[in-house]
Design a protein around this motif. Structure first.
Motif, PDB file in Angstrom:
ATOM      1  N   TRP A 102     -32.816   2.771  -3.348  1.00  0.00           N
ATOM      2  CA  TRP A 102     -33.939   2.354  -4.180  1.00  0.00           C
ATOM      3  C   TRP A 102     -34.169   0.856  -4.105  1.00  0.00           C
ATOM      4  O   TRP A 102     -35.295   0.383  -3.944  1.00  0.00           O
ATOM      5  N   GLY A 103     -33.098   0.086  -4.227  1.00  0.00           N
ATOM      6  CA  GLY A 103     -33.240  -1.367  -4.201  1.00  0.00           C
ATOM      7  C   GLY A 103     -33.800  -1.866  -2.887  1.00  0.00           C
ATOM      8  O   GLY A 103     -34.729  -2.682  -2.860  1.00  0.00           O
ATOM      9  N   SER A 104     -33.265  -1.372  -1.776  1.00  0.00           N
ATOM     10  CA  SER A 104     -33.707  -1.834  -0.467  1.00  0.00           C
ATOM     11  C   SER A 104     -35.143  -1.420  -0.174  1.00  0.00           C
ATOM     12  O   SER A 104     -35.942  -2.207   0.325  1.00  0.00           O
ATOM     13  N   ASN A 105     -35.488  -0.163  -0.497  1.00  0.00           N
ATOM     14  CA  ASN A 105     -36.841   0.307  -0.217  1.00  0.00           C
ATOM     15  C   ASN A 105     -37.884  -0.429  -1.047  1.00  0.00           C
ATOM     16  O   ASN A 105     -38.933  -0.837  -0.530  1.00  0.00           O
ATOM     17  N   LEU A 106     -37.626  -0.588  -2.332  1.00  0.00           N
ATOM     18  CA  LEU A 106     -38.573  -1.310  -3.189  1.00  0.00           C
ATOM     19  C   LEU A 106     -38.726  -2.752  -2.730  1.00  0.00           C
ATOM     20  O   LEU A 106     -39.848  -3.287  -2.673  1.00  0.00           O
ATOM     21  N   PHE A 107     -37.605  -3.382  -2.387  1.00  0.00           N
ATOM     22  CA  PHE A 107     -37.671  -4.776  -1.949  1.00  0.00           C
ATOM     23  C   PHE A 107     -38.447  -4.917  -0.653  1.00  0.00           C
ATOM     24  O   PHE A 107     -39.333  -5.763  -0.541  1.00  0.00           O
ATOM     25  N   HIS A 108     -38.148  -4.089   0.329  1.00  0.00           N
ATOM     26  CA  HIS A 108     -38.783  -4.247   1.641  1.00  0.00           C
ATOM     27  C   HIS A 108     -40.262  -3.870   1.602  1.00  0.00           C
ATOM     28  O   HIS A 108     -41.089  -4.542   2.238  1.00  0.00           O
ATOM     29  N   VAL A 109     -40.610  -2.821   0.877  1.00  0.00           N
ATOM     30  CA  VAL A 109     -42.029  -2.475   0.756  1.00  0.00           C
ATOM     31  C   VAL A 109     -42.796  -3.609   0.095  1.00  0.00           C
ATOM     32  O   VAL A 109     -43.871  -4.022   0.546  1.00  0.00           O
ATOM     33  N   GLY A 110     -42.239  -4.125  -0.988  1.00  0.00           N
ATOM     34  CA  GLY A 110     -42.908  -5.213  -1.694  1.00  0.00           C
ATOM     35  C   GLY A 110     -42.996  -6.490  -0.889  1.00  0.00           C
ATOM     36  O   GLY A 110     -44.059  -7.123  -0.822  1.00  0.00           O
ATOM     37  N   ILE A 111     -41.907  -6.882  -0.230  1.00  0.00           N
ATOM     38  CA  ILE A 111     -41.891  -8.158   0.482  1.00  0.00           C
ATOM     39  C   ILE A 111     -42.767  -8.109   1.723  1.00  0.00           C
ATOM     40  O   ILE A 111     -43.414  -9.111   2.087  1.00  0.00           O
ATOM     41  N   ILE A 112     -42.838  -6.955   2.396  1.00  0.00           N
ATOM     42  CA  ILE A 112     -43.706  -6.843   3.568  1.00  0.00           C
ATOM     43  C   ILE A 112     -45.169  -6.947   3.156  1.00  0.00           C
ATOM     44  O   ILE A 112     -45.970  -7.636   3.800  1.00  0.00           O
ATOM     45  N   PHE A 113     -45.532  -6.271   2.070  1.00  0.00           N
ATOM     46  CA  PHE A 113     -46.912  -6.348   1.586  1.00  0.00           C
ATOM     47  C   PHE A 113     -47.251  -7.775   1.157  1.00  0.00           C
ATOM     48  O   PHE A 113     -48.338  -8.286   1.467  1.00  0.00           O
ATOM     49  N   LEU A 114     -46.322  -8.435   0.461  1.00  0.00           N
ATOM     50  CA  LEU A 114     -46.574  -9.809   0.018  1.00  0.00           C
ATOM     51  C   LEU A 114     -46.693 -10.758   1.202  1.00  0.00           C
ATOM     52  O   LEU A 114     -47.536 -11.667   1.196  1.00  0.00           O
ATOM     53  N   PHE A 115     -45.861 -10.563   2.219  1.00  0.00           N
ATOM     54  CA  PHE A 115     -45.904 -11.456   3.378  1.00  0.00           C
ATOM     55  C   PHE A 115     -47.253 -11.385   4.072  1.00  0.00           C
ATOM     56  O   PHE A 115     -47.902 -12.410   4.320  1.00  0.00           O
ATOM     57  N   ILE A 127     -54.673 -10.826  -7.146  1.00  0.00           N
ATOM     58  CA  ILE A 127     -53.894 -10.749  -8.379  1.00  0.00           C
ATOM     59  C   ILE A 127     -53.400  -9.327  -8.612  1.00  0.00           C
ATOM     60  O   ILE A 127     -52.223  -9.100  -8.909  1.00  0.00           O
ATOM     61  N   TYR A 128     -54.309  -8.342  -8.472  1.00  0.00           N
ATOM     62  CA  TYR A 128     -53.923  -6.947  -8.695  1.00  0.00           C
ATOM     63  C   TYR A 128     -52.913  -6.466  -7.653  1.00  0.00           C
ATOM     64  O   TYR A 128     -51.833  -5.952  -7.993  1.00  0.00           O
ATOM     65  N   ALA A 129     -53.283  -6.616  -6.379  1.00  0.00           N
ATOM     66  CA  ALA A 129     -52.409  -6.118  -5.309  1.00  0.00           C
ATOM     67  C   ALA A 129     -51.094  -6.887  -5.263  1.00  0.00           C
ATOM     68  O   ALA A 129     -50.015  -6.295  -5.139  1.00  0.00           O
ATOM     69  N   GLY A 130     -51.183  -8.216  -5.352  1.00  0.00           N
ATOM     70  CA  GLY A 130     -49.966  -9.017  -5.327  1.00  0.00           C
ATOM     71  C   GLY A 130     -49.088  -8.778  -6.539  1.00  0.00           C
ATOM     72  O   GLY A 130     -47.854  -8.809  -6.440  1.00  0.00           O
ATOM     73  N   GLY A 131     -49.714  -8.518  -7.685  1.00  0.00           N
ATOM     74  CA  GLY A 131     -48.928  -8.248  -8.887  1.00  0.00           C
ATOM     75  C   GLY A 131     -48.142  -6.959  -8.771  1.00  0.00           C
ATOM     76  O   GLY A 131     -46.952  -6.905  -9.122  1.00  0.00           O
ATOM     77  N   ILE A 132     -48.780  -5.909  -8.256  1.00  0.00           N
ATOM     78  CA  ILE A 132     -48.081  -4.625  -8.096  1.00  0.00           C
ATOM     79  C   ILE A 132     -46.946  -4.753  -7.083  1.00  0.00           C
ATOM     80  O   ILE A 132     -45.806  -4.337  -7.337  1.00  0.00           O
ATOM     81  N   ALA A 133     -47.247  -5.342  -5.926  1.00  0.00           N
ATOM     82  CA  ALA A 133     -46.216  -5.520  -4.904  1.00  0.00           C
ATOM     83  C   ALA A 133     -45.110  -6.442  -5.402  1.00  0.00           C
ATOM     84  O   ALA A 133     -43.930  -6.227  -5.100  1.00  0.00           O
ATOM     85  N   GLY A 134     -45.490  -7.467  -6.154  1.00  0.00           N
ATOM     86  CA  GLY A 134     -44.499  -8.397  -6.668  1.00  0.00           C
ATOM     87  C   GLY A 134     -43.548  -7.750  -7.654  1.00  0.00           C
ATOM     88  O   GLY A 134     -42.337  -8.014  -7.636  1.00  0.00           O
TER      89      GLY A 134
END
Length: 244
Positions: free
Chosen positions: A50-63, A91-98
């Motif tokens: 869970w930790g790795s998947n949430l982190f990588h999905v979020g960080i790739i989208f943010l990057f 704001i919306y997309a970055g907030g969710i991914a963040g």
């Protein structure tokens, strides 16, 4: 203060980018065996998925969101989207991914800091770089209320103009950046610092992530497994990776 801002936003970006590119090249040339993510998944699976998947999905989208948002010229989208609309989408997309990335990264930090087996086999830089990423992510989330309060798109235009001027070697108006609220300035400086530290940490494996697209075009490997009792001379179906 003007001199400090001139260094942070006019000189420091080039220092960070130079160290990032040359440092990565030197490490790949001299220390290829250290070019890895140093994953602790083999030590313990608990809390990793869970930790790795949430982190990588979020960080790739943010990057890629930051990459497109900062480096896309305003004239490119001005005909069909106002800057204010683009900023609200960010704001919306970055907030969710963040938030997803924040939850995943917090889980990974807790796991690495409080699981004795993982902590004792980790380098000091492993936890340090995770904490720096967590701090950068936290400050990024703090900027969201500021962006919402100034949702006319002016802040996004200022930041995008700065990034595009840096990459095109043009003069940067540091006084405009100095007028931004502190979370934006801190976010920019810490982001450049992460680029500077990347070649000397486990984050260097992100280069391999971009290069993994070539894996789709690599030739098949013919492998044999002793566990399957395959007779000598009889090949198994081709696979892309060895099973042993």
């Amino acid at each position: 203060m003007t001199t400090l801002h001139g260094f942070l936003f006019g000189v420091y970006p080039y220092i960070g980018l130079t160290v990032f590119l040359l440092g990565s090249l030197v490490r790949f040339d001299r220390d290829q065996y250290t070019w890895k993510s140093d994953s602790s998944q083999l030590l313990r699976h608990r809390g990793m998925r869970w930790g790795s998947n949430l982190f990588h999905v979020g960080i790739i989208f943010l990057f890629f969101g930051h990459l497109l948002g900062l480096l896309t010229p305003h004239a490119f989208y001005a005909h069909f989207m106002e800057a204010s609309v683009k900023q609200k989408l960010a704001i919306y997309a970055g907030g969710i991914a963040g938030v997803l990335c924040f939850i995943g990264l917090t889980m990974l930090i807790y796991r690495r800091a409080f699981d004795p087996r993982i902590r004792y086999t980790s380098h000091r830089t492993d936890l340090a770089i995770l904490v720096i990423l967590w701090l950068q992510l936290t400050v990024g989330l703090i900027t969201l209320p500021y962006s919402w309060a100034h949702s006319d798109g002016s802040t996004m235009i200022i930041l995008a103009d700065w990034a595009q001027r840096i990459l095109t070697l043009r003069h940067v108006d540091v006084e405009v950046l100095a007028g931004l609220p502190w979370p934006y300035q801190f976010h920019l400086v810490l982001g450049m610092t992460i680029f500077l530290l990347l070649p000397f940490s486990r984050l260097v494996h992100v280069w391999s992530g971009f290069a993994s697209v070539f894996y789709l075009f690599r030739p098949y490997q013919i492998v044999r497994s002793r566990r399957l009792n395959v007779p000598p001379g009889q090949n198994e179906p081709p696979h892309r990776a060895a099973v042993e």
